[in-house]
Design a protein around this motif. Sequence first.
Motif, PDB file in Angstrom:
ATOM      1  N   ALA A   1      20.396  46.795  45.283  1.00 48.95           N
ATOM      2  CA  ALA A   1      19.540  46.005  46.128  1.00 48.95           C
ATOM      3  C   ALA A   1      19.539  44.512  45.869  1.00 48.95           C
ATOM      4  O   ALA A   1      19.141  43.727  46.898  1.00 48.95           O
ATOM      5  N   ASP A   2      20.219  43.953  45.036  1.00 46.36           N
ATOM      6  CA  ASP A   2      20.211  42.793  44.640  1.00 46.36           C
ATOM      7  C   ASP A   2      21.563  41.986  45.410  1.00 46.36           C
ATOM      8  O   ASP A   2      21.823  40.803  45.407  1.00 46.36           O
ATOM      9  N   LEU A   3      22.342  42.855  46.064  1.00 48.17           N
ATOM     10  CA  LEU A   3      23.663  42.294  46.592  1.00 48.17           C
ATOM     11  C   LEU A   3      23.431  42.179  48.084  1.00 48.17           C
ATOM     12  O   LEU A   3      22.599  42.838  48.569  1.00 48.17           O
ATOM     13  N   PRO A   4      24.077  41.075  48.749  1.00 49.82           N
ATOM     14  CA  PRO A   4      24.189  40.869  50.091  1.00 49.82           C
ATOM     15  C   PRO A   4      24.577  42.147  50.881  1.00 49.82           C
ATOM     16  O   PRO A   4      25.525  42.925  50.810  1.00 49.82           O
ATOM     17  N   GLY A   5      23.793  42.260  51.956  1.00 46.84           N
ATOM     18  CA  GLY A   5      23.976  43.461  53.019  1.00 46.84           C
ATOM     19  C   GLY A   5      23.816  44.523  52.499  1.00 46.84           C
ATOM     20  O   GLY A   5      24.212  45.708  53.231  1.00 46.84           O
ATOM     21  N   ALA A   6      23.216  44.851  51.343  1.00 51.95           N
ATOM     22  CA  ALA A   6      22.804  46.488  50.871  1.00 51.95           C
ATOM     23  C   ALA A   6      21.719  46.986  50.899  1.00 51.95           C
ATOM     24  O   ALA A   6      21.595  47.905  50.533  1.00 51.95           O
ATOM     25  N   ALA A   7      20.763  46.154  51.662  1.00 49.19           N
ATOM     26  CA  ALA A   7      19.488  46.785  51.719  1.00 49.19           C
ATOM     27  C   ALA A   7      19.496  48.186  52.584  1.00 49.19           C
ATOM     28  O   ALA A   7      20.087  48.466  53.519  1.00 49.19           O
ATOM     29  N   ASP A   8      18.850  49.296  51.857  1.00 51.30           N
ATOM     30  CA  ASP A   8      18.849  50.668  52.316  1.00 51.30           C
ATOM     31  C   ASP A   8      20.307  51.094  52.547  1.00 51.30           C
ATOM     32  O   ASP A   8      20.447  51.505  53.771  1.00 51.30           O
ATOM     33  N   ALA A   9      21.259  50.870  51.656  1.00 52.43           N
ATOM     34  CA  ALA A   9      22.468  51.258  51.982  1.00 52.43           C
ATOM     35  C   ALA A   9      22.821  52.702  52.354  1.00 52.43           C
ATOM     36  O   ALA A   9      23.866  53.266  52.880  1.00 52.43           O
ATOM     37  N   VAL A  10      21.910  53.273  51.700  1.00 54.79           N
ATOM     38  CA  VAL A  10      21.932  54.996  52.108  1.00 54.79           C
ATOM     39  C   VAL A  10      20.694  55.044  53.180  1.00 54.79           C
ATOM     40  O   VAL A  10      19.592  55.400  52.908  1.00 54.79           O
ATOM     41  N   PRO A  11      21.247  55.210  54.608  1.00 56.59           N
ATOM     42  CA  PRO A  11      20.289  55.014  55.700  1.00 56.59           C
ATOM     43  C   PRO A  11      19.808  56.263  55.955  1.00 56.59           C
ATOM     44  O   PRO A  11      20.196  57.289  55.485  1.00 56.59           O
ATOM     45  N   THR A  12      18.599  56.262  56.626  1.00 55.44           N
ATOM     46  CA  THR A  12      17.937  57.472  57.057  1.00 55.44           C
ATOM     47  C   THR A  12      17.718  57.403  58.364  1.00 55.44           C
ATOM     48  O   THR A  12      17.564  56.131  58.890  1.00 55.44           O
ATOM     49  N   ARG A  13      17.615  58.359  59.256  1.00 55.08           N
ATOM     50  CA  ARG A  13      17.347  58.145  60.634  1.00 55.08           C
ATOM     51  C   ARG A  13      16.239  58.981  61.014  1.00 55.08           C
ATOM     52  O   ARG A  13      16.016  60.025  60.601  1.00 55.08           O
ATOM     53  N   GLU A  14      15.429  58.423  62.039  1.00 56.95           N
ATOM     54  CA  GLU A  14      14.400  59.493  62.642  1.00 56.95           C
ATOM     55  C   GLU A  14      14.787  60.339  63.715  1.00 56.95           C
ATOM     56  O   GLU A  14      14.101  61.064  64.118  1.00 56.95           O
ATOM     57  N   LEU A  15      16.075  59.858  64.376  1.00 54.42           N
ATOM     58  CA  LEU A  15      16.250  60.649  65.679  1.00 54.42           C
ATOM     59  C   LEU A  15      17.695  61.179  65.438  1.00 54.42           C
ATOM     60  O   LEU A  15      18.263  60.134  65.279  1.00 54.42           O
TER      61      LEU A  15
ATOM     62  N   ARG B   1      33.645  46.629  46.186  1.00 52.74           N
ATOM     63  CA  ARG B   1      33.873  45.726  47.242  1.00 52.74           C
ATOM     64  C   ARG B   1      33.143  44.394  46.518  1.00 52.74           C
ATOM     65  O   ARG B   1      33.717  43.189  46.646  1.00 52.74           O
ATOM     66  N   HIS B   2      32.103  44.471  46.057  1.00 56.54           N
ATOM     67  CA  HIS B   2      31.492  43.266  45.615  1.00 56.54           C
ATOM     68  C   HIS B   2      31.860  42.922  44.247  1.00 56.54           C
ATOM     69  O   HIS B   2      31.946  41.643  43.847  1.00 56.54           O
ATOM     70  N   HIS B   3      32.742  43.725  43.426  1.00 56.97           N
ATOM     71  CA  HIS B   3      33.537  43.182  42.221  1.00 56.97           C
ATOM     72  C   HIS B   3      34.443  42.540  42.810  1.00 56.97           C
ATOM     73  O   HIS B   3      34.878  41.511  41.926  1.00 56.97           O
ATOM     74  N   THR B   4      35.265  42.990  43.556  1.00 59.63           N
ATOM     75  CA  THR B   4      36.510  42.278  44.215  1.00 59.63           C
ATOM     76  C   THR B   4      36.136  41.070  44.722  1.00 59.63           C
ATOM     77  O   THR B   4      36.856  39.955  44.411  1.00 59.63           O
ATOM     78  N   ASP B   5      34.833  40.969  45.400  1.00 59.34           N
ATOM     79  CA  ASP B   5      34.463  39.509  45.836  1.00 59.34           C
ATOM     80  C   ASP B   5      33.929  38.616  44.800  1.00 59.34           C
ATOM     81  O   ASP B   5      33.790  37.568  45.131  1.00 59.34           O
ATOM     82  N   GLY B   6      34.084  39.102  43.686  1.00 59.35           N
ATOM     83  CA  GLY B   6      33.358  38.115  42.494  1.00 59.35           C
ATOM     84  C   GLY B   6      31.826  38.312  42.297  1.00 59.35           C
ATOM     85  O   GLY B   6      31.425  37.555  41.767  1.00 59.35           O
ATOM     86  N   ARG B   7      31.249  39.059  42.767  1.00 61.21           N
ATOM     87  CA  ARG B   7      29.751  39.186  42.658  1.00 61.21           C
ATOM     88  C   ARG B   7      29.236  39.690  41.566  1.00 61.21           C
ATOM     89  O   ARG B   7      28.018  39.705  41.041  1.00 61.21           O
ATOM     90  N   LEU B   8      30.186  40.729  41.076  1.00 60.69           N
ATOM     91  CA  LEU B   8      29.929  41.489  39.859  1.00 60.69           C
ATOM     92  C   LEU B   8      31.176  41.276  38.922  1.00 60.69           C
ATOM     93  O   LEU B   8      32.454  41.551  39.371  1.00 60.69           O
ATOM     94  N   ASP B   9      30.835  41.157  37.754  1.00 58.72           N
ATOM     95  CA  ASP B   9      31.886  41.065  36.403  1.00 58.72           C
ATOM     96  C   ASP B   9      32.318  42.682  36.190  1.00 58.72           C
ATOM     97  O   ASP B   9      31.346  43.626  36.593  1.00 58.72           O
ATOM     98  N   GLY B  10      33.165  42.788  35.364  1.00 55.72           N
ATOM     99  CA  GLY B  10      33.886  44.144  35.119  1.00 55.72           C
ATOM    100  C   GLY B  10      32.538  45.043  34.123  1.00 55.72           C
ATOM    101  O   GLY B  10      32.284  46.061  34.491  1.00 55.72           O
ATOM    102  N   ALA B  11      31.752  44.530  33.566  1.00 57.83           N
ATOM    103  CA  ALA B  11      30.782  44.969  32.610  1.00 57.83           C
ATOM    104  C   ALA B  11      29.426  45.487  33.568  1.00 57.83           C
ATOM    105  O   ALA B  11      28.899  46.439  33.416  1.00 57.83           O
ATOM    106  N   GLU B  12      29.265  44.593  34.537  1.00 62.89           N
ATOM    107  CA  GLU B  12      28.071  44.808  35.540  1.00 62.89           C
ATOM    108  C   GLU B  12      28.805  46.191  36.385  1.00 62.89           C
ATOM    109  O   GLU B  12      27.788  46.849  36.599  1.00 62.89           O
ATOM    110  N   LEU B  13      29.988  45.923  36.733  1.00 59.13           N
ATOM    111  CA  LEU B  13      30.355  46.950  37.454  1.00 59.13           C
ATOM    112  C   LEU B  13      30.289  48.357  36.969  1.00 59.13           C
ATOM    113  O   LEU B  13      29.901  49.420  37.538  1.00 59.13           O
TER     114      LEU B  13
END
Length: 189
Positions: free
Chosen positions: A68-82, A35-47
């Motif tokens: 980590a350096d992409l918007p909205g991606a902080a802790d993209a693999v979430p954990t839950r306490e409950l 999705r970030h590649h499609t939106d232009g944040r990553l080029d083909g080599a970075e992807l």
Amino acid sequence: MPRAGPPHTVRTVTTPRDLRVSHAERAHIAALLDRHHTDGRLDGAELAERLARVTTSVTRADLNRVIADLPGAADAVPTRELLELSNTAGDLRRSGEWLVPPRVVVRSRFGNARLDMRRARFVTGDVLVESDLTVGNLDIRLPRGATVDLTGVRTRFGTVRDKLGASERPGVPHVVVVGGAWIGNVTVR
């Protein structure tokens, strides 16, 4: 001469970020990168470079570093306490490979609850299971090496069964069950 006791078991606690990741979690991160590649944040080599890192990631921390350096991606693999499971009629079930947080709450008015933790992954070495069943049974199945504490479990009309048996020391995981059932049984095996 005093007799030496058994060696002490060292309990390790794994933080949520250090848990091993599944194929589904890797696929989730790969989709985010696409999705970030499609939106232009990553080029083909970075992807391509990041996708290669995703396929070799072992822990959640590894995966989170890839994005980590992409918007909205902080802790993209979430954990839950409950984890709260509830229903009014019917059965509640968890089985297979699922993530067991430090606290699980099971509420059921008219139905049974079965937590099969034999293939589950545990966020911590200690788990608290809170049971609030009106009419129904709670059945918990634990992996080898696990121990259980049922001293906080009560039933008004039913039985509490520990089919694992007593243990000198807490195992890993160690599951503490509290609460119980008004009419029903609580069984751990």
